[in-house]
Design a protein around this motif. Structure first.
Motif, PDB file in Angstrom:
ATOM      1  N   ASN A  62      69.059  52.478  -1.261  1.00 29.83           N
ATOM      2  CA  ASN A  62      68.437  51.249  -0.760  1.00 29.83           C
ATOM      3  C   ASN A  62      67.077  50.995  -1.398  1.00 29.83           C
ATOM      4  N   TYR A  63      66.304  52.059  -1.600  1.00 31.29           N
ATOM      5  CA  TYR A  63      64.983  51.845  -2.219  1.00 31.29           C
ATOM      6  C   TYR A  63      65.083  51.622  -3.722  1.00 31.29           C
ATOM      7  N   GLN A  80      65.196  47.535  -8.064  1.00 28.39           N
ATOM      8  CA  GLN A  80      66.054  46.754  -8.968  1.00 28.39           C
ATOM      9  C   GLN A  80      65.877  45.258  -8.734  1.00 28.39           C
ATOM     10  N   ALA A  81      65.811  44.863  -7.470  1.00 27.83           N
ATOM     11  CA  ALA A  81      65.625  43.449  -7.153  1.00 27.83           C
ATOM     12  C   ALA A  81      64.265  42.955  -7.621  1.00 27.83           C
ATOM     13  N   ALA A 122      67.704  36.097  -8.166  1.00 29.84           N
ATOM     14  CA  ALA A 122      66.722  37.171  -7.992  1.00 29.84           C
ATOM     15  C   ALA A 122      66.159  37.175  -6.576  1.00 29.84           C
ATOM     16  N   LEU A 123      65.818  35.992  -6.043  1.00 29.59           N
ATOM     17  CA  LEU A 123      65.250  35.937  -4.691  1.00 29.59           C
ATOM     18  C   LEU A 123      66.280  36.344  -3.629  1.00 29.59           C
ATOM     19  N   ALA A 124      67.522  35.881  -3.794  1.00 30.20           N
ATOM     20  CA  ALA A 124      68.567  36.239  -2.832  1.00 30.20           C
ATOM     21  C   ALA A 124      68.815  37.755  -2.845  1.00 30.20           C
ATOM     22  N   ALA A 126      67.978  43.235  -0.600  1.00 37.71           N
ATOM     23  CA  ALA A 126      67.472  44.606  -0.786  1.00 37.71           C
ATOM     24  C   ALA A 126      66.447  44.960   0.288  1.00 37.71           C
ATOM     25  N   ILE A 127      65.584  43.988   0.635  1.00 32.75           N
ATOM     26  CA  ILE A 127      64.573  44.253   1.675  1.00 32.75           C
ATOM     27  C   ILE A 127      65.248  44.510   3.020  1.00 32.75           C
TER      28      ILE A 127
END
Length: 556
Positions: free
Chosen positions: A27-28, A33-34, A62-64, A69-70
């Motif tokens: 996840n991190y 990566q994002a 990229a934003l999505a 990811a957050i």
């Protein structure tokens, strides 16, 4: 069949712990990566790299992906119960985002494809092999599909893109297989290490418990003469010092002196010594904790009273075997003497004096035969065969049988029980018969006041908490306290014709039936030999079996 433990790598605790760390990493890494995708998508146009085919589309992707990811990073702990499901869904999003990012940022194609390999590798650590290979195939198809739809200005597919996509697909499958195998080995190693640590901890606890419960006192003393470890026996043999007393020189000066003498001269003083008032004498022994360790010494305190009891038990055992062999040798000539005396008694030519002599011979033959029987019982020590008995009915049958086989004369022997209420107990009927017969015989012989007949009662009753109790009570003069303290010792007797084995054998057979035999002085005169037996096991809907503490409390 013996219980088979599951493989080490299937240990749920180890697997959950490993999956938690791997999910955190995935996840991190996805968050990083994002951020890379966002940095490439929002790079200043002046840099000219990467070339964005559609800047708005690249920034939306990229934003999505950054938002996804957050959310994943924040929800990592809550996602633990659904690790496989969350990981599978996240990998699908990773693959789709990577393919879309490559389409929007063609110049970063190789870097994005390499980062996707890390996602697949992390997923292979947590997923089954088939599922991990499925995502590797999905990523490969995504890369090949992008190459097929991505055309140059002349609408000709470049061989270079197809080759790169194929090589990336091959790398995805290889990395997935490698990480899966490594995850299996990693889990097996972690489970083995955890099991070894548990085994070592259990072994340490067992060793500590064994040392703590040892009858031999054990101390660990360092080179500064301070006590580091001490077990219960040593604590008692040192006179129960307080926890803050750690200086051996103050706790036990004589022991400290002997330790110093042993360290300096290498000679051991094996004489017994008393380390504190009111405690048994001990024989100290010393040993290095390790061959090359001069900083710690183990001290063993052998209780001389325990050694004496062990020697006494060995002596009694040897004496029992010797006595049994002698008794066997005596039995045959004794039988011949008794038979001859009986034949002689039937003669009509004997005078009164000779008949009296024959009677004496017969009486002493009977007494000698009784001694032989007691000695043989001492050596046999047969195993008990317990049954569930109604003590009230058993006592009635015993008294009737005793009256039929023995002439009571003016003496009385009667039974007292709870009436219709049964007193259930578990015991070997034959051994219980021998115990009670011995007690009744002693009560009739010694439990009488001078010039009066003996009055003996066999009482079957329930004690406290329902414990079954059988008592033999007489109305004689009782037993002096000093004598009562020794009556159960072997070969102890106050009667000139006694062997001192009757009560000893009775207690031994009682203990073989998990019963307790003790002497209780009767108020107002008389003696009571109380036999506290074991109650039968209760059914599922009844109360559980009485504990040993309950049985002990009923003796008071």
């Amino acid at each position: 069949m013996p219980h088979t433990a599951p493989p080490a790598f299937l240990n749920p605790r180890t697997t959950t712990e490993s999956a938690r760390h791997e999910l955190f990493f995935l996840n991190y890494f996805r968050l990083a990566q994002a951020l890379v995708y966002a940095g490439l998508a929002f790079s200043p146009p002046a840099l000219g790299w990467p070339r964005l085919g559609d800047a708005d589309f690249a920034r939306i992707v990229a934003l999505a992906y950054l938002a996804f990811a957050i959310i994943n990073a924040v929800m990592t702990r809550r996602a633990m119960p659904w690790t496989k499901l969350i990981t599978s869904a996240s990998l699908v999003v990773d693959i789709v985002a990577a393919v879309l990012a490559i389409g929007a940022m063609q110049d970063a194609r190789i870097g994005i494809a390499m980062m996707l390999a890390v996602n697949l590798a992390a997923g292979a650590l947590m997923l089954p092999l088939r599922l991990a290979l499925f995502f590797a195939a999905l990523a490969t198809l995504g890369m090949l599909g992008h190459s097929l739809v991505d055309t140059q200005t002349d609408n000709i597919i470049t061989d270079r893109q197809l080759l790169e996509s194929g090589l990336f697909g091959l790398a995805y499958f290889a990395i997935t297989m490698l990480c899966y195998v490594l995850s299996r080995q990693l889990r097996a190693t972690e489970a083995l290490a955890e099991q070894r640590s548990i085994d070592l901890a259990n072994l340490a606890q067992v060793n500590e418990l064994i040392i703590r419960r040892m009858k031999t006192g054990v101390l660990l003393v360092d080179d500064a003469n301070r006590i580091h470890q001490i077990n219960e026996s040593a604590w008692m043999l040192l006179g129960n010092p307080t926890a803050d007393q750690r200086d051996l020189g103050r706790v036990a000066p004589e022991l400290s002196r002997r330790l110093y003498h042993w360290i300096t001269s290498g000679k051991l003083d094996e004489t017994a010594t008393q380390l504190a008032d009111g405690v048994p004498e001990v024989v100290p022994r010393f040993s290095r904790l390790a061959p090359n360790d001069d900083s710690h010494v183990l001290i063993f305190l052998d209780d001389t009273s325990l050694l004496s009891r062990r020697a006494e038990e060995l002596t009694l055992s040897s004496l029992g075997r010797l006595s049994a062999s002698i008794a066997h040798e005596i039995r045959n000539p004794l039988a011949a003497i008794r038979y001859s005396a009986q034949l002689l008694a039937e003669s009509h030519d004997l005078g009164a004096t000779d008949q009296r002599m024959v009677e004496i011979i017969n009486n002493h033959c009977v007494r000698l035969n009784e001694i032989i029987e007691n000695i043989l019982q001492l050596s046999r020590r047969e195993r008990s065969r317990p049954e569930t008995l109604d003590l009230g009915r058993w006592a009635q049958d015993f008294v009737e049988e005793y009256r039929q086989g023995n002439d009571l004369g003016g003496d009385t022997l009667r039974v007292i029980s709870n009436g219709s209420e049964p007193v259930a107990a578990v015991a070997d009927p034959q051994q219980l018969q021998q115990v009670v017969w011995n007690l009744v015989q002693n009560a009739l012989r010694y439990g009488r006041m001078p010039g009066e007949p003996a009055r003996v009662m066999v009482v079957a009753r329930h004690g406290e908490h329902g414990v079954p109790i059988l008592e033999v009570i007489d109305r004689g003069p009782g037993i002096a306290p000093k004598v009562a303290a020794q009556i159960f010792e072997p070969f102890y007797t106050t009667h000139e014709y006694g062997t001192g084995l009757g009560l000893y054998l009775a207690r031994q057979m009682s203990e073989a039936n998990q019963a307790a035999l003790e002497y209780v002085r009767v108020a107002g005169g008389g003696s009571c030999f109380r036999l506290v037996l074991t109650p039968p096991a209760r059914g599922p809907g009844e109360l559980s079996q009485n504990t040993a503490e309950e049985r002990a409390s009923s003796r008071s």
